[in-house]
Design a protein around this motif. Structure first.
Motif, short mmCIF file in Angstrom:
data_model
loop_
_atom_site.label_atom_id
_atom_site.label_comp_id
_atom_site.label_asym_id
_atom_site.label_seq_id
_atom_site.Cartn_x
_atom_site.Cartn_y
_atom_site.Cartn_z
N ILE A 17 52.38 45.66 33.73
CA ILE A 17 51.69 46.38 34.81
C ILE A 17 50.64 47.32 34.22
O ILE A 17 49.50 47.40 34.70
CB ILE A 17 52.69 47.17 35.67
CG1 ILE A 17 53.48 46.22 36.58
CG2 ILE A 17 51.98 48.22 36.51
CD1 ILE A 17 52.65 45.60 37.69
N THR A 18 51.02 48.03 33.16
CA THR A 18 50.08 48.96 32.52
C THR A 18 48.86 48.20 31.99
O THR A 18 47.71 48.64 32.16
CB THR A 18 50.77 49.70 31.36
OG1 THR A 18 51.93 50.39 31.86
CG2 THR A 18 49.82 50.70 30.72
N GLY A 19 49.11 47.06 31.35
CA GLY A 19 48.00 46.25 30.84
C GLY A 19 47.13 45.70 31.96
O GLY A 19 45.91 45.62 31.82
N VAL A 21 46.56 47.10 34.86
CA VAL A 21 45.73 48.19 35.38
C VAL A 21 44.48 48.34 34.51
O VAL A 21 43.36 48.50 35.02
CB VAL A 21 46.53 49.50 35.43
CG1 VAL A 21 45.61 50.67 35.75
CG2 VAL A 21 47.65 49.40 36.46
N GLY A 22 44.68 48.28 33.19
CA GLY A 22 43.52 48.32 32.30
C GLY A 22 42.62 47.12 32.49
O GLY A 22 41.40 47.21 32.36
N GLY A 23 43.23 45.96 32.84
CA GLY A 23 42.44 44.75 33.08
C GLY A 23 41.53 44.88 34.29
O GLY A 23 40.47 44.25 34.33
N ILE A 24 41.93 45.69 35.27
CA ILE A 24 41.08 45.90 36.44
C ILE A 24 39.76 46.54 36.02
O ILE A 24 38.67 46.11 36.43
CB ILE A 24 41.80 46.77 37.49
CG1 ILE A 24 43.03 46.04 38.03
CG2 ILE A 24 40.86 47.14 38.62
CD1 ILE A 24 43.87 46.87 38.97
N VAL A 25 39.85 47.57 35.20
CA VAL A 25 38.64 48.27 34.74
C VAL A 25 37.79 47.35 33.87
O VAL A 25 36.57 47.23 34.06
CB VAL A 25 39.03 49.54 33.97
CG1 VAL A 25 37.78 50.24 33.43
CG2 VAL A 25 39.83 50.49 34.86
N THR A 26 38.47 46.67 32.92
CA THR A 26 37.73 45.77 32.03
C THR A 26 37.08 44.64 32.80
O THR A 26 35.92 44.28 32.55
CB THR A 26 38.68 45.19 30.96
OG1 THR A 26 39.30 46.27 30.24
CG2 THR A 26 37.92 44.32 29.98
N GLY A 27 37.81 44.06 33.75
CA GLY A 27 37.26 42.97 34.55
C GLY A 27 36.08 43.41 35.38
O GLY A 27 35.08 42.68 35.50
N ILE A 318 48.12 41.51 40.63
CA ILE A 318 48.84 40.84 41.71
C ILE A 318 49.77 39.77 41.14
O ILE A 318 50.92 39.62 41.57
CB ILE A 318 47.83 40.20 42.69
CG1 ILE A 318 46.95 41.30 43.32
CG2 ILE A 318 48.56 39.40 43.77
CD1 ILE A 318 45.86 40.75 44.22
N ASP A 319 49.28 39.04 40.11
CA ASP A 319 50.12 38.03 39.47
C ASP A 319 51.35 38.66 38.83
O ASP A 319 52.46 38.13 38.94
CB ASP A 319 49.31 37.28 38.40
CG ASP A 319 48.04 36.66 38.95
OD1 ASP A 319 47.97 36.48 40.18
OD2 ASP A 319 47.13 36.37 38.15
N VAL A 320 51.15 39.81 38.18
CA VAL A 320 52.27 40.48 37.50
C VAL A 320 53.29 40.99 38.52
O VAL A 320 54.50 40.88 38.32
CB VAL A 320 51.75 41.64 36.63
CG1 VAL A 320 52.92 42.41 36.02
CG2 VAL A 320 50.84 41.10 35.53
N LEU A 321 52.82 41.53 39.63
CA LEU A 321 53.72 42.00 40.67
C LEU A 321 54.57 40.84 41.21
O LEU A 321 55.77 40.99 41.46
CB LEU A 321 52.92 42.63 41.81
CG LEU A 321 52.27 44.00 41.50
CD1 LEU A 321 51.35 44.41 42.64
CD2 LEU A 321 53.35 45.06 41.28
N GLY A 322 53.95 39.67 41.35
CA GLY A 322 54.69 38.52 41.85
C GLY A 322 55.67 37.95 40.85
O GLY A 322 56.64 37.27 41.23
#
Length: 395
Positions: A17-19, A21-27, A318-322
């Protein structure tokens, strides 16, 4: 010969989940940068095409034997045999016998080295964590570039030594087509490559350079440093020597005395074209336009792929949450994958069409409409798939 090393690591759901969240910014940043690159590329393509069209209409073909001062400042085209000045020299091999009119001399070196490759298999676990199994394999191969074995996962027993012989490329300082003078590097890439078999003098020079601790011999037209070419060992070297022999060449550029330089079009783009052989000015400009088109589509494809990757990174949370329940995670991944494709085929054509509308309105609007239709198709597929899954669940 190869060997393998396997490593198993686990990642908790919270770490994922932490990673993510960082992926949102990077993406998000990746999407912004990719959009900027696509917008710039469309402007670059149009400016380049217009400059080439302008140049094709202004260029004049002239006799290269004697530069006419009346053509100074004009875009001219010349074609004819290349005459090389002083030939290039390899500082390691002074005893080389070069072919007449050699414009470039290349020393290509390969070393037998260890190479690491990895294969990863990731499995989702109940609760959202993952288990990653990475298999590292080590093979021996010839490579012209140094492979840093210190970064291997298992460097023990896979150490690569430094290159005892460096790569080298030398060009003639000058060359001419008729009365026009050029730096050798300007025309060096237009010659015909000829392999130079090593002679006894070259072998002796390499032995002297390396010292008595190295075994130097010839093998298959190359200088071989090692005990047995049929059974190479780590650190063995192969050196081949190639001469580029100048022949006919064609150049388009702005005349200044007996030189041809960059021609600046009215939009600020510069034109300087070279080609091997005797080519007409029209052929050279057509080749340049074709190269511009190819580069434009390469950048378009790379930018579109970067946008898709950016959206996938943004939706990864979203994938990680699922993945708390692996089956649900697979469903989410399919849905977010389709959403990423749909958004990509909206955004990428939108950016390109906005850039093109300023230059070519009809083509820009066509690209925009095509992108919207593709996006609608992906959304329709996703909606149909989701409806089918709901019907399966109710049965």
């Amino acid at each position: 010969m190869s060997d393998r090393f396997t490593e198993t690591t686990s990642t908790s759901w919270f770490s994922r989940i932490t990673g993510a969240v960082g992926g949102i910014v990077t993406g998000f940043l990746l999407v912004i940068v990719a959009c900027g690159a696509l917008f710039w590329n469309e402007g670059r393509a149009v400016k380049t095409e217009r400059a080439l069209n302008e140049g094709a209409g202004a260029v004049v073909s002239v006799d290269p034997s004697r530069p006419d001062p009346a053509n100074d400042g004009r875009l001219v085209h010349i074609s004819g045999p290349v005459k090389v000045g002083a030939p290039p020299a390899d500082p390691l091999f002074s005893g080389l016998a070069l072919p007449d009119n050699t414009i470039r001399l290349v020393r290509h070196v390969e070393m037998y080295q260890w190479k690491e490759e990895s294969q990863r298999e990731t499995k989702n676990k109940i609760g959202g964590g993952t288990e990653k199994v990475t298999t590292y394999s080590y093979t021996r191969e010839w490579s012209s570039g140094p492979i840093d074995s210190s970064n291997f996962k298992k460097p023990e027993g896979h150490a690569n030594p430094d290159f005892a012989i460096a790569q080298n490329s030398a060009t003639s300082e000058s060359a001419a087509i008729g009365g026009f003078q050029f730096a050798g590097r300007t025309l060096a890439g237009l010659g015909t490559a000829e392999h130079l078999p090593p002679n006894d003098t070259v072998v002796a020079e390499l032995k002297q350079f390396l010292g008595d601790s190295f075994n130097v011999q010839t093998s298959a037209g190359a200088l071989y440093v090692g005990a047995n070419p049929a059974a190479p060992a780590i650190g063995d070297l192969k050196t081949t020597l190639t001469a580029s022999v100048a022949g006919e060449a064609s150049v388009v550029g702005m005349q200044q005395g007996d030189r041809l330089k960059d021609y600046r079009a009215s939009n600020g783009n510069t034109i300087f074209l070279t080609a091997a052989g005797e080519k007409t000015a029209a052929d050279m400009f057509e080749s340049a336009k074709s190269a511009n088109t190819t580069m434009t589509w390469i950048i378009r494809a790379a930018g579109t792929l970067a946008i898709l990757l950016g959206f996938r990174m943004m939706f990864s949370i979203i994938d990680v949450l699922g993945d708390v329940i692996p089956f649900i995670g697979d469903v989410f991944r399919f849905a977010t994958g389709l959403a990423s494709l749909a958004l990509t085929f909206v955004l990428a054509p939108l950016v390109m069409s906005i850039a093109w509308i300023a230059y070519r309105p009809v083509l820009g609007l066509t690209i925009l409409i095509a992108g919207l239709l593709i996006a609608a198709l992906f959304l329709y597929i996703g909606k149909s798939w989701a409806s089918a899954k709901r019907m399966e669940a109710t049965v």
